[in-house]
Design a protein around this motif. Sequence first.
Motif, PDB file in Angstrom:
ATOM      1  N   MET A  50       0.832  -1.207   0.000  1.00  0.00           N
ATOM      2  CA  MET A  50       0.000   0.000   0.000  1.00  0.00           C
ATOM      3  C   MET A  50       0.868   1.259   0.000  1.00  0.00           C
ATOM      4  O   MET A  50       0.588   2.215  -0.720  1.00  0.00           O
ATOM      5  N   ILE A  51       1.923   1.256   0.800  1.00  0.00           N
ATOM      6  CA  ILE A  51       2.807   2.417   0.844  1.00  0.00           C
ATOM      7  C   ILE A  51       3.521   2.586  -0.494  1.00  0.00           C
ATOM      8  O   ILE A  51       3.646   3.704  -1.006  1.00  0.00           O
ATOM      9  N   ASP A  52       3.977   1.475  -1.091  1.00  0.00           N
ATOM     10  CA  ASP A  52       4.617   1.554  -2.407  1.00  0.00           C
ATOM     11  C   ASP A  52       3.657   2.112  -3.454  1.00  0.00           C
ATOM     12  O   ASP A  52       4.048   2.920  -4.291  1.00  0.00           O
ATOM     13  N   GLN A  53       2.415   1.673  -3.415  1.00  0.00           N
ATOM     14  CA  GLN A  53       1.453   2.069  -4.437  1.00  0.00           C
ATOM     15  C   GLN A  53       0.883   3.465  -4.231  1.00  0.00           C
ATOM     16  O   GLN A  53       0.688   4.206  -5.191  1.00  0.00           O
ATOM     17  N   PHE A  54       0.604   3.839  -2.965  1.00  0.00           N
ATOM     18  CA  PHE A  54      -0.128   5.082  -2.713  1.00  0.00           C
ATOM     19  C   PHE A  54       0.668   6.142  -1.955  1.00  0.00           C
ATOM     20  O   PHE A  54       0.141   7.204  -1.667  1.00  0.00           O
ATOM     21  N   GLY A  55       1.925   5.868  -1.622  1.00  0.00           N
ATOM     22  CA  GLY A  55       2.700   6.806  -0.826  1.00  0.00           C
ATOM     23  C   GLY A  55       2.514   6.520   0.651  1.00  0.00           C
ATOM     24  O   GLY A  55       1.634   5.757   1.052  1.00  0.00           O
ATOM     25  N   SER A  58      -1.113   7.995   2.483  1.00  0.00           N
ATOM     26  CA  SER A  58      -2.289   7.321   1.931  1.00  0.00           C
ATOM     27  C   SER A  58      -2.183   5.801   2.089  1.00  0.00           C
ATOM     28  O   SER A  58      -3.162   5.124   2.408  1.00  0.00           O
ATOM     29  N   GLY A  59      -0.981   5.255   1.894  1.00  0.00           N
ATOM     30  CA  GLY A  59      -0.775   3.820   2.060  1.00  0.00           C
ATOM     31  C   GLY A  59      -0.994   3.372   3.490  1.00  0.00           C
ATOM     32  O   GLY A  59      -1.593   2.315   3.745  1.00  0.00           O
ATOM     33  N   ARG A  62      -4.772   3.429   4.152  1.00  0.00           N
ATOM     34  CA  ARG A  62      -5.424   2.288   3.501  1.00  0.00           C
ATOM     35  C   ARG A  62      -5.101   0.983   4.235  1.00  0.00           C
ATOM     36  O   ARG A  62      -5.954   0.112   4.372  1.00  0.00           O
ATOM     37  N   SER A  63      -3.869   0.849   4.713  1.00  0.00           N
ATOM     38  CA  SER A  63      -3.482  -0.339   5.485  1.00  0.00           C
ATOM     39  C   SER A  63      -4.286  -0.418   6.775  1.00  0.00           C
ATOM     40  O   SER A  63      -4.781  -1.492   7.152  1.00  0.00           O
ATOM     41  N   CYS A  66      -7.658  -1.700   6.067  1.00  0.00           N
ATOM     42  CA  CYS A  66      -7.642  -3.163   5.875  1.00  0.00           C
ATOM     43  C   CYS A  66      -7.623  -3.881   7.219  1.00  0.00           C
ATOM     44  O   CYS A  66      -8.346  -4.861   7.419  1.00  0.00           O
TER      45      CYS A  66
END
Length: 142
Positions: A50-55, A58-59, A62-63, A66
């Motif tokens: 999530m951090i890789d994909q959204f920064g 935001s990651g 999102r985590s 989840c």
Amino acid sequence: SDIARGIASCDTLLNLVASGDANLDSERALFAALPPGGRYATPVTPVIGMIDQFGFVSGAIRSWACLRRARKAAKQYGVEYRWALFKADLASLDRLAALVTGSVLLPPPVAVHPFADLQLAHAASQQSPRLGKIVVTMESVD
């Protein structure tokens, strides 16, 4: 099933191969197998992806969402859900190995099939939502 009966006798399940499925279908089957008050933990998390994909910010948000969704699903079965994060160093792995060797942590049931029965092994894997392991043995070709 043998797997569900085995899990029902445990108070804690450490799932090292969680599916990461957003619907938590595989995990729900495990939550249902644990007795009420049981604990479910997994080191498989979406955090890095999530951090890789959204920064970072935001990651992380999102985590957290989840984790919150998984905890809510587990709570419906009376089970506590946690991410098991630990530093993967030799000492930590040795402690984990000692817990398995000492039968404190029990691995899931294993089905062993010879290579000649590969179709049966595959069929068995398709009928289970990743509960337990399936091993295919190979004969030596010396």
